[in-house]
Design an enzyme around this catalytic site. Structure first.
Site, PDB file in Angstrom:
ATOM      1  N   TYR A 166      -7.961 -24.435 -12.603  1.00  0.00           N
ATOM      2  CA  TYR A 166      -9.341 -24.818 -12.320  1.00  0.00           C
ATOM      3  C   TYR A 166      -9.698 -26.175 -12.929  1.00  0.00           C
ATOM      4  O   TYR A 166     -10.595 -26.850 -12.440  1.00  0.00           O
ATOM      5  CB  TYR A 166     -10.314 -23.776 -12.902  1.00  0.00           C
ATOM      6  CG  TYR A 166     -10.521 -22.554 -12.065  1.00  0.00           C
ATOM      7  CD1 TYR A 166      -9.470 -21.725 -11.714  1.00  0.00           C
ATOM      8  CD2 TYR A 166     -11.799 -22.202 -11.636  1.00  0.00           C
ATOM      9  CE1 TYR A 166      -9.679 -20.582 -10.962  1.00  0.00           C
ATOM     10  CE2 TYR A 166     -12.019 -21.065 -10.882  1.00  0.00           C
ATOM     11  CZ  TYR A 166     -10.954 -20.252 -10.544  1.00  0.00           C
ATOM     12  OH  TYR A 166     -11.176 -19.125  -9.796  1.00  0.00           O
ATOM     13  N   LYS A 181       3.159 -14.863 -14.341  1.00  0.00           N
ATOM     14  CA  LYS A 181       4.169 -15.045 -13.296  1.00  0.00           C
ATOM     15  C   LYS A 181       5.338 -15.778 -13.962  1.00  0.00           C
ATOM     16  O   LYS A 181       5.762 -16.865 -13.534  1.00  0.00           O
ATOM     17  CB  LYS A 181       3.556 -15.854 -12.129  1.00  0.00           C
ATOM     18  CG  LYS A 181       4.430 -15.944 -10.900  1.00  0.00           C
ATOM     19  CD  LYS A 181       4.543 -14.647 -10.105  1.00  0.00           C
ATOM     20  CE  LYS A 181       5.567 -14.808  -8.990  1.00  0.00           C
ATOM     21  NZ  LYS A 181       5.859 -13.533  -8.297  1.00  0.00           N
ATOM     22  N   ASP A 230       1.935 -10.112  -9.302  1.00  0.00           N
ATOM     23  CA  ASP A 230       2.048  -9.432  -8.002  1.00  0.00           C
ATOM     24  C   ASP A 230       2.144  -7.911  -8.214  1.00  0.00           C
ATOM     25  O   ASP A 230       1.467  -7.125  -7.543  1.00  0.00           O
ATOM     26  CB  ASP A 230       3.223  -9.979  -7.166  1.00  0.00           C
ATOM     27  CG  ASP A 230       4.517 -10.166  -7.941  1.00  0.00           C
ATOM     28  OD1 ASP A 230       4.536  -9.917  -9.170  1.00  0.00           O
ATOM     29  OD2 ASP A 230       5.528 -10.548  -7.318  1.00  0.00           O
ATOM     30  N   ASP A 237      -9.510 -14.222 -11.833  1.00  0.00           N
ATOM     31  CA  ASP A 237     -10.511 -14.299 -10.771  1.00  0.00           C
ATOM     32  C   ASP A 237     -10.150 -13.331  -9.652  1.00  0.00           C
ATOM     33  O   ASP A 237     -10.982 -12.542  -9.185  1.00  0.00           O
ATOM     34  CB  ASP A 237     -10.570 -15.737 -10.235  1.00  0.00           C
ATOM     35  CG  ASP A 237     -11.553 -15.883  -9.096  1.00  0.00           C
ATOM     36  OD1 ASP A 237     -12.659 -15.351  -9.208  1.00  0.00           O
ATOM     37  OD2 ASP A 237     -11.199 -16.522  -8.079  1.00  0.00           O
ATOM     38  N   ASP A 250     -11.889  -9.156  -8.697  1.00  0.00           N
ATOM     39  CA  ASP A 250     -12.506  -8.737  -7.436  1.00  0.00           C
ATOM     40  C   ASP A 250     -11.818  -7.479  -6.901  1.00  0.00           C
ATOM     41  O   ASP A 250     -12.468  -6.582  -6.353  1.00  0.00           O
ATOM     42  CB  ASP A 250     -12.395  -9.845  -6.376  1.00  0.00           C
ATOM     43  CG  ASP A 250     -13.591 -10.784  -6.370  1.00  0.00           C
ATOM     44  OD1 ASP A 250     -14.134 -11.060  -7.458  1.00  0.00           O
ATOM     45  OD2 ASP A 250     -13.984 -11.253  -5.283  1.00  0.00           O
TER      46      ASP A 250
END
Ligand code: NAD
Ligand code: IPM
Ligand code: MN
Length: 363
Positions: free
Chosen positions: A143, A191, A223, A247, A251
């Site tokens: 970001y 990751k 993942d 983020d 959700d």
């Protein structure tokens, strides 16, 4: 004796003003009950601010936040500015505010309310009892990394994923301290099979873990984590992860607990806390009084707990939300069909206020 606090209130865009109004009504009821004085100072942010002053984070808003005891925010995001230059986008204002306040640790609890075990799309026997909390790194990673650019002419764009040891240490410390107050498990999500930043992340989190011997640490690839959140969300306690992964995964947790509109957040760091629901401005719902205000209301509860140390008051709000849900109160996102009976955003807020007041009478 009550406390006196100054709260900057930034409604923002879309459903932001509706859910913030709901949260403010609950804060006002709590203040009256406990004789606190909360001075609410409204400010502009996002597309609403661009319309009035040409900039998404006006200087007076930023200055007011720096002087506040805490900041309550609704949501930013307006389709009218989706193609605007970065500095004029509503989302840029939120990222700039997070960076300016130094709120590097974003707590996003996702707890399945017993009354809602069957409300979501997943089987109740899989999700009942879910109670996890993301600790999302909030002021670093993709970001904010430089260089960044997009060149439509040449068809090339660049973002930079960068983390320093110090950035990982401080957010990991928040996660381990939190786990110590919960079920003593930290799942660090990365990751590391592909990304060097994740390799550093994993190694630094491991070093921090040594200082918290009572807390178990596990590492999971992002993942695999995405799948596990849907298949077996109860296995998680504290989920520590970098900015973008957090983020996305938070959700997903919204679907596990029944609706994104239920999820609150607290962004903590160098001093002033920023409190906002996890959801966005939901432009298609704006102005229709159908949004679920519970995420915003629970964000206000997190403010009372984390910024003001008002534990009883925070618990009161959470108990009121639970009581209203137990009594069958539902906003539209929590019913199977739009034709099923449900409450508007403002009616849900009024019920929660009434539950807070009723608890006051019996206290
Ligand atoms: P969104 O979170 O606004 O909406 C996603 C889905 O959830 C939609 O179907 C929406 O109707 C529903 N939803 C969201 N909040 C709800 C609530 N309280 N009650 C009931 N239903 C709710 O995400 P999006 O549609 O991807 O983004 C819309 C805008 O919001 C974009 O401009 C985006 O950048 C912005 N955004 C802002 C924030 C923030 O301010 N923190 C967070 C996410 C997205
Ligand atoms: C969130 C939002 C923001 C983020 C956007 C609006 C900048 O999606 O708070 O989850 O990506 O952090
Ligand atoms: Mn998001």
């Amino acid at each position: 004796m009550g406390v006196s606090k100054r709260i900057v209130v930034l409604p923002g865009d879309g459903i932001g003003p509706e859910v913030v109004e709901a949260a403010v009504s609950v804060l006002t009821a709590v203040a009256a009950k406990h004789r606190h004085q909360f001075t609410l100072e409204p400010g502009e942010i996002g597309g609403a601010a661009v319309r009035r002053s040409g900039t998404s984070l006006p200087q007076p808003t930023l200055e007011a936040c720096h002087r506040a005891d805490a900041v309550l925010l609704g949501a930013v995001g307006d389709p009218a500015y989706d193609n605007a230059p970065r500095e004029q986008r509503p989302e840029y204002a939120l990222l700039t505010l997070r960076k300016a306040l130094g709120v590097f640790a974003n707590l996003r609890p996702a707890k399945l309310w017993p009354a809602l075990e069957s409300a979501g799309p997943l089987k109740p026997e899989r999700v009942a009892g879910t109670d996890l909390c993301f600790v999302r790194e909030l002021t670093g990673g993709l970001y904010f990394g430089e260089p960044r650019s997009v060149d439509y002419g040449s068809g090339e764009a660049v973002n930079t994923l960068r983390y320093s040891r110090a950035e990982v240490v401080r957010v990991a410390e928040v996660a381990f301290s939190l786990a110590r107050q919960r079920r003593c498990l930290v799942t660090s999500v990365d990751k590391a099979n592909v990304l060097e930043t994740s390799q550093l992340w994993r190694s630094v989190v491991g070093e921090v873990a040594v200082r918290y011997p009572g807390v178990r640490l596990e590492h999971v690839y992002v993942d695999a984590c995405a799948m596990a959140i849907a298949l077996d969300p109860r296995r998680f306690d504290v989920v520590l992860t970098e900015n973008l992964f957090g983020d996305i995964l938070s959700d997903e947790a919204g679907a596990v607990v029944g609706s994104l509109g239920l999820l609150p957040s607290a962004s903590l760091g160098l001093g002033i806390g920023l409190y906002e629901p996890v959801h966005g401005s939901a432009p298609s719902l704006a102005g229709t009084d159908v949004a679920n205000p519970i995420g915003a209301i629970l964000s206000a509860a997190m403010m009372l707990r984390h910024s003001f140390g008002l534990m009883t008051e925070a618990n009161d709000i959470e108990a009121a939300v639970g009581a209203v849900l137990d009594a069958g109160g539902r906003t539209r996102d929590l019913v199977a069909n739009d034709t099923d009976s449900h409450l508007t955003c403002s009616a849900m807020a009024a019920r929660i206020v009434a539950a807070v007041v009723a608890a006051a009478r019996t206290a």
